[in-house]
Design an enzyme around this catalytic site. Structure first.
Site, PDB file in Angstrom:
ATOM      1  N   LYS A  22       1.077   4.337  -2.854  1.00  0.00           N
ATOM      2  CA  LYS A  22       0.684   5.664  -2.713  1.00  0.00           C
ATOM      3  C   LYS A  22       1.641   6.606  -2.902  1.00  0.00           C
ATOM      4  O   LYS A  22       1.343   7.891  -3.143  1.00  0.00           O
ATOM      5  CB  LYS A  22      -0.064   5.762  -1.137  1.00  0.00           C
ATOM      6  CG  LYS A  22      -1.349   5.082  -1.107  1.00  0.00           C
ATOM      7  CD  LYS A  22      -2.402   5.457  -2.236  1.00  0.00           C
ATOM      8  CE  LYS A  22      -3.675   4.883  -1.906  1.00  0.00           C
ATOM      9  NZ  LYS A  22      -4.782   5.367  -2.826  1.00  0.00           N
ATOM     10  N   TYR A  28       0.803  -1.208  -0.179  1.00  0.00           N
ATOM     11  CA  TYR A  28       0.020  -0.157   0.007  1.00  0.00           C
ATOM     12  C   TYR A  28       0.749   1.285   0.024  1.00  0.00           C
ATOM     13  O   TYR A  28       0.644   2.184  -0.754  1.00  0.00           O
ATOM     14  CB  TYR A  28      -0.709   0.135   1.385  1.00  0.00           C
ATOM     15  CG  TYR A  28      -1.874   1.113   1.318  1.00  0.00           C
ATOM     16  CD1 TYR A  28      -2.937   1.095   0.518  1.00  0.00           C
ATOM     17  CD2 TYR A  28      -1.796   2.422   2.092  1.00  0.00           C
ATOM     18  CE1 TYR A  28      -4.051   2.160   0.375  1.00  0.00           C
ATOM     19  CE2 TYR A  28      -2.726   3.205   2.308  1.00  0.00           C
ATOM     20  CZ  TYR A  28      -3.820   3.110   1.392  1.00  0.00           C
ATOM     21  OH  TYR A  28      -4.720   4.113   1.454  1.00  0.00           O
TER      22      TYR A  28
HETATM   23  N1  LIG Z   1     -10.117   5.298   4.873  1.00  0.00           N
HETATM   24  C1  LIG Z   1      -9.173   5.556   5.266  1.00  0.00           C
HETATM   25  O1  LIG Z   1      -8.762   5.952   6.325  1.00  0.00           O
HETATM   26  C2  LIG Z   1      -8.055   6.150   3.786  1.00  0.00           C
HETATM   27  C3  LIG Z   1      -6.854   7.020   4.404  1.00  0.00           C
HETATM   28  C4  LIG Z   1      -5.767   7.377   3.391  1.00  0.00           C
HETATM   29  C5  LIG Z   1      -6.231   7.039   2.001  1.00  0.00           C
HETATM   30  N2  LIG Z   1      -7.601   6.454   1.710  1.00  0.00           N
HETATM   31  C6  LIG Z   1      -7.866   6.308   0.151  1.00  0.00           C
HETATM   32  O2  LIG Z   1      -8.964   6.897   0.054  1.00  0.00           O
HETATM   33  C7  LIG Z   1      -9.703   6.158  -1.204  1.00  0.00           C
HETATM   34  C8  LIG Z   1     -10.933   5.614  -0.611  1.00  0.00           C
HETATM   35  O3  LIG Z   1     -10.914   5.000   0.299  1.00  0.00           O
HETATM   36  P1  LIG Z   1     -12.129   4.260   1.253  1.00  0.00           P
HETATM   37  O4  LIG Z   1     -11.730   4.290   2.783  1.00  0.00           O
HETATM   38  O5  LIG Z   1     -13.261   5.044   0.772  1.00  0.00           O
HETATM   39  O6  LIG Z   1     -12.122   2.664   0.774  1.00  0.00           O
HETATM   40  P2  LIG Z   1     -13.212   1.638   0.903  1.00  0.00           P
HETATM   41  O7  LIG Z   1     -14.323   1.865   1.719  1.00  0.00           O
HETATM   42  O8  LIG Z   1     -12.548   0.318   0.824  1.00  0.00           O
HETATM   43  O9  LIG Z   1     -13.923   1.958  -0.702  1.00  0.00           O
HETATM   44  C9  LIG Z   1     -12.848   1.605  -1.834  1.00  0.00           C
HETATM   45  C10 LIG Z   1     -13.366   1.710  -3.016  1.00  0.00           C
HETATM   46  O10 LIG Z   1     -12.737   1.470  -4.191  1.00  0.00           O
HETATM   47  C11 LIG Z   1     -13.209   0.756  -4.846  1.00  0.00           C
HETATM   48  N3  LIG Z   1     -12.426  -0.547  -5.855  1.00  0.00           N
HETATM   49  C12 LIG Z   1     -11.661  -1.057  -5.270  1.00  0.00           C
HETATM   50  N4  LIG Z   1     -10.863  -1.828  -6.326  1.00  0.00           N
HETATM   51  C13 LIG Z   1     -11.475  -1.279  -7.398  1.00  0.00           C
HETATM   52  C14 LIG Z   1     -11.277  -1.677  -8.866  1.00  0.00           C
HETATM   53  N5  LIG Z   1     -10.222  -2.403  -9.424  1.00  0.00           N
HETATM   54  N6  LIG Z   1     -12.216  -0.743  -9.864  1.00  0.00           N
HETATM   55  C15 LIG Z   1     -13.337   0.331  -9.270  1.00  0.00           C
HETATM   56  N7  LIG Z   1     -13.383   0.302  -7.918  1.00  0.00           N
HETATM   57  C16 LIG Z   1     -12.470  -0.138  -7.175  1.00  0.00           C
HETATM   58  C17 LIG Z   1     -14.279  -0.295  -4.260  1.00  0.00           C
HETATM   59  O11 LIG Z   1     -15.235  -0.929  -5.001  1.00  0.00           O
HETATM   60  P3  LIG Z   1     -15.971  -2.222  -4.312  1.00  0.00           P
HETATM   61  O12 LIG Z   1     -17.031  -1.721  -3.542  1.00  0.00           O
HETATM   62  O13 LIG Z   1     -16.252  -3.022  -5.471  1.00  0.00           O
HETATM   63  O14 LIG Z   1     -14.895  -3.109  -3.334  1.00  0.00           O
HETATM   64  C18 LIG Z   1     -14.810   0.677  -3.258  1.00  0.00           C
HETATM   65  O15 LIG Z   1     -15.940   1.535  -3.994  1.00  0.00           O
HETATM   66  C19 LIG Z   1      -8.555   5.111  -1.403  1.00  0.00           C
HETATM   67  O16 LIG Z   1      -7.764   5.433  -2.432  1.00  0.00           O
HETATM   68  C20 LIG Z   1      -7.787   4.784  -0.295  1.00  0.00           C
HETATM   69  O17 LIG Z   1      -6.528   4.306  -0.303  1.00  0.00           O
HETATM   70  C21 LIG Z   1      -8.209   5.964   2.432  1.00  0.00           C
END
Ligand SMILES: NC(=O)c1ccc[n+]([C@@H]2O[C@H](COP(=O)([O-])OP(=O)(O)OC[C@H]3O[C@@H](n4cnc5c(N)ncnc54)[C@H](OP(=O)(O)O)[C@@H]3O)[C@@H](O)[C@H]2O)c1
Length: 234
Positions: free
Chosen positions: A161, A157
């Protein structure tokens, strides 16, 4: 059509879904994309009920044929694309994962979604932005990818990033003489399926800086990394 058209990846849940909601509230035409058609259409149906301008297009970011279909959809339906939010992401490392016990297959799979997908999307959609000399690209990064703060654990990861930040920097440099702004942002630790229930931020807070960058006025910053609307170090 004068309304700005914005594509959000992984818009079916988590931070991506909230980014869609906030952008639609600002009256942008949102193209919510997701790899599960069922989940994406459910999200769009909910936005429909609130009379928010959200359309659906299926998109698995790891499938180049989906990216081409998305581009065709944008040309046919709107004749434009003004903004791309590369939100979709995966976190495959486990909590005990370190450099030595994390399989390179995990690194490859993570890079495919978190870096190669956004890379291909930018290649496909920037030409549409160039046509109107207007574009905003927002890449969802993470503090775990900051080289200045780099620690051990979560190698796949972290590498992905850091690499998405390279996409931001290279693209911003190559587009420096255009009105296309390219930035990375870290949403903080957000309560989503990825962030888990122990996370400290709401999706509303997590989406805020992405929406701010997606709607940045002309002349705004490009090639930078932000958290809470403030520039942070790489
Ligand atoms: N949550 C945090 O604390 C955090 C912190 C730093 C950065 N981020 C970043 O913020 C972004 C959103 O994270 P989140 O927390 O909302 O994560 P999440 O709840 O796990 O949602 C991830 C999303 O990405 C989609 N996805 C994964 N693989 C995909 C693919 N091959 N094609 C299209 N869609 C895909 C998932 O779809 P499905 O429903 O089909 O799985 C879901 O809609 C990510 O880039 C993550 O790395 C999050």
């Amino acid at each position: 059509m004068k309304t700005r058209v914005v594509v959000v990846t992984g818009g079916n849940r988590g931070i991506g879904r909230e980014i869609c909601r906030q952008l639609a509230k600002l009256d942008l035409m949102v193209v919510l994309t997701s790899r599960s058609q069922k989940d994406g259409l459910e999200a769009v149906a909910e936005f429909d009920k609130q009379e928010l301008p959200v359309r659906y297009c299926p998109l698995d970011v790891t499938d180049p044929s989906h990216i081409l279909k998305l581009k065709d959809f944008l040309i046919k339906e709107f004749g434009r694309c003004d903004c791309l939010v590369n939100n979709a992401g995966i976190f495959l490392d486990n909590n005990e994962g370190n450099f030595f016990n994390t399989d390179v297959a995990t690194v490859r799979e993570t890079m495919e979604t978190n870096v190669c997908g956004p890379y291909l999307l930018c290649q496909a959609l920037v030409p549409l932005m160039k046509k109107n000399n207007y574009g905003r690209i927002v890449n969802l990064s993470s503090g775990l990818g900051q080289l200045s703060e780099m620690g051990g654990g979560y190698p796949a990861y972290r590498m992905s990033k850091t690499a998405i930040n390279v996409v931001t920097r290279v693209l911003a440099a190559e587009l420096a003489d255009t009105n296309i702004l390219v930035n990375s942002m870290c949403p903080g630790w957000v309560k989503t399926r990825m962030g888990g229930s122990g996370a400290v931020r709401s999706v509303e807070q997590g989406a805020d800086t992405a929406v701010w960058l997606a709607t940045m006025p002309d002349g705004g910053p490009t090639g930078k990394l932000f958290r809470d609307r403030k520039e942070i170090s790489w």
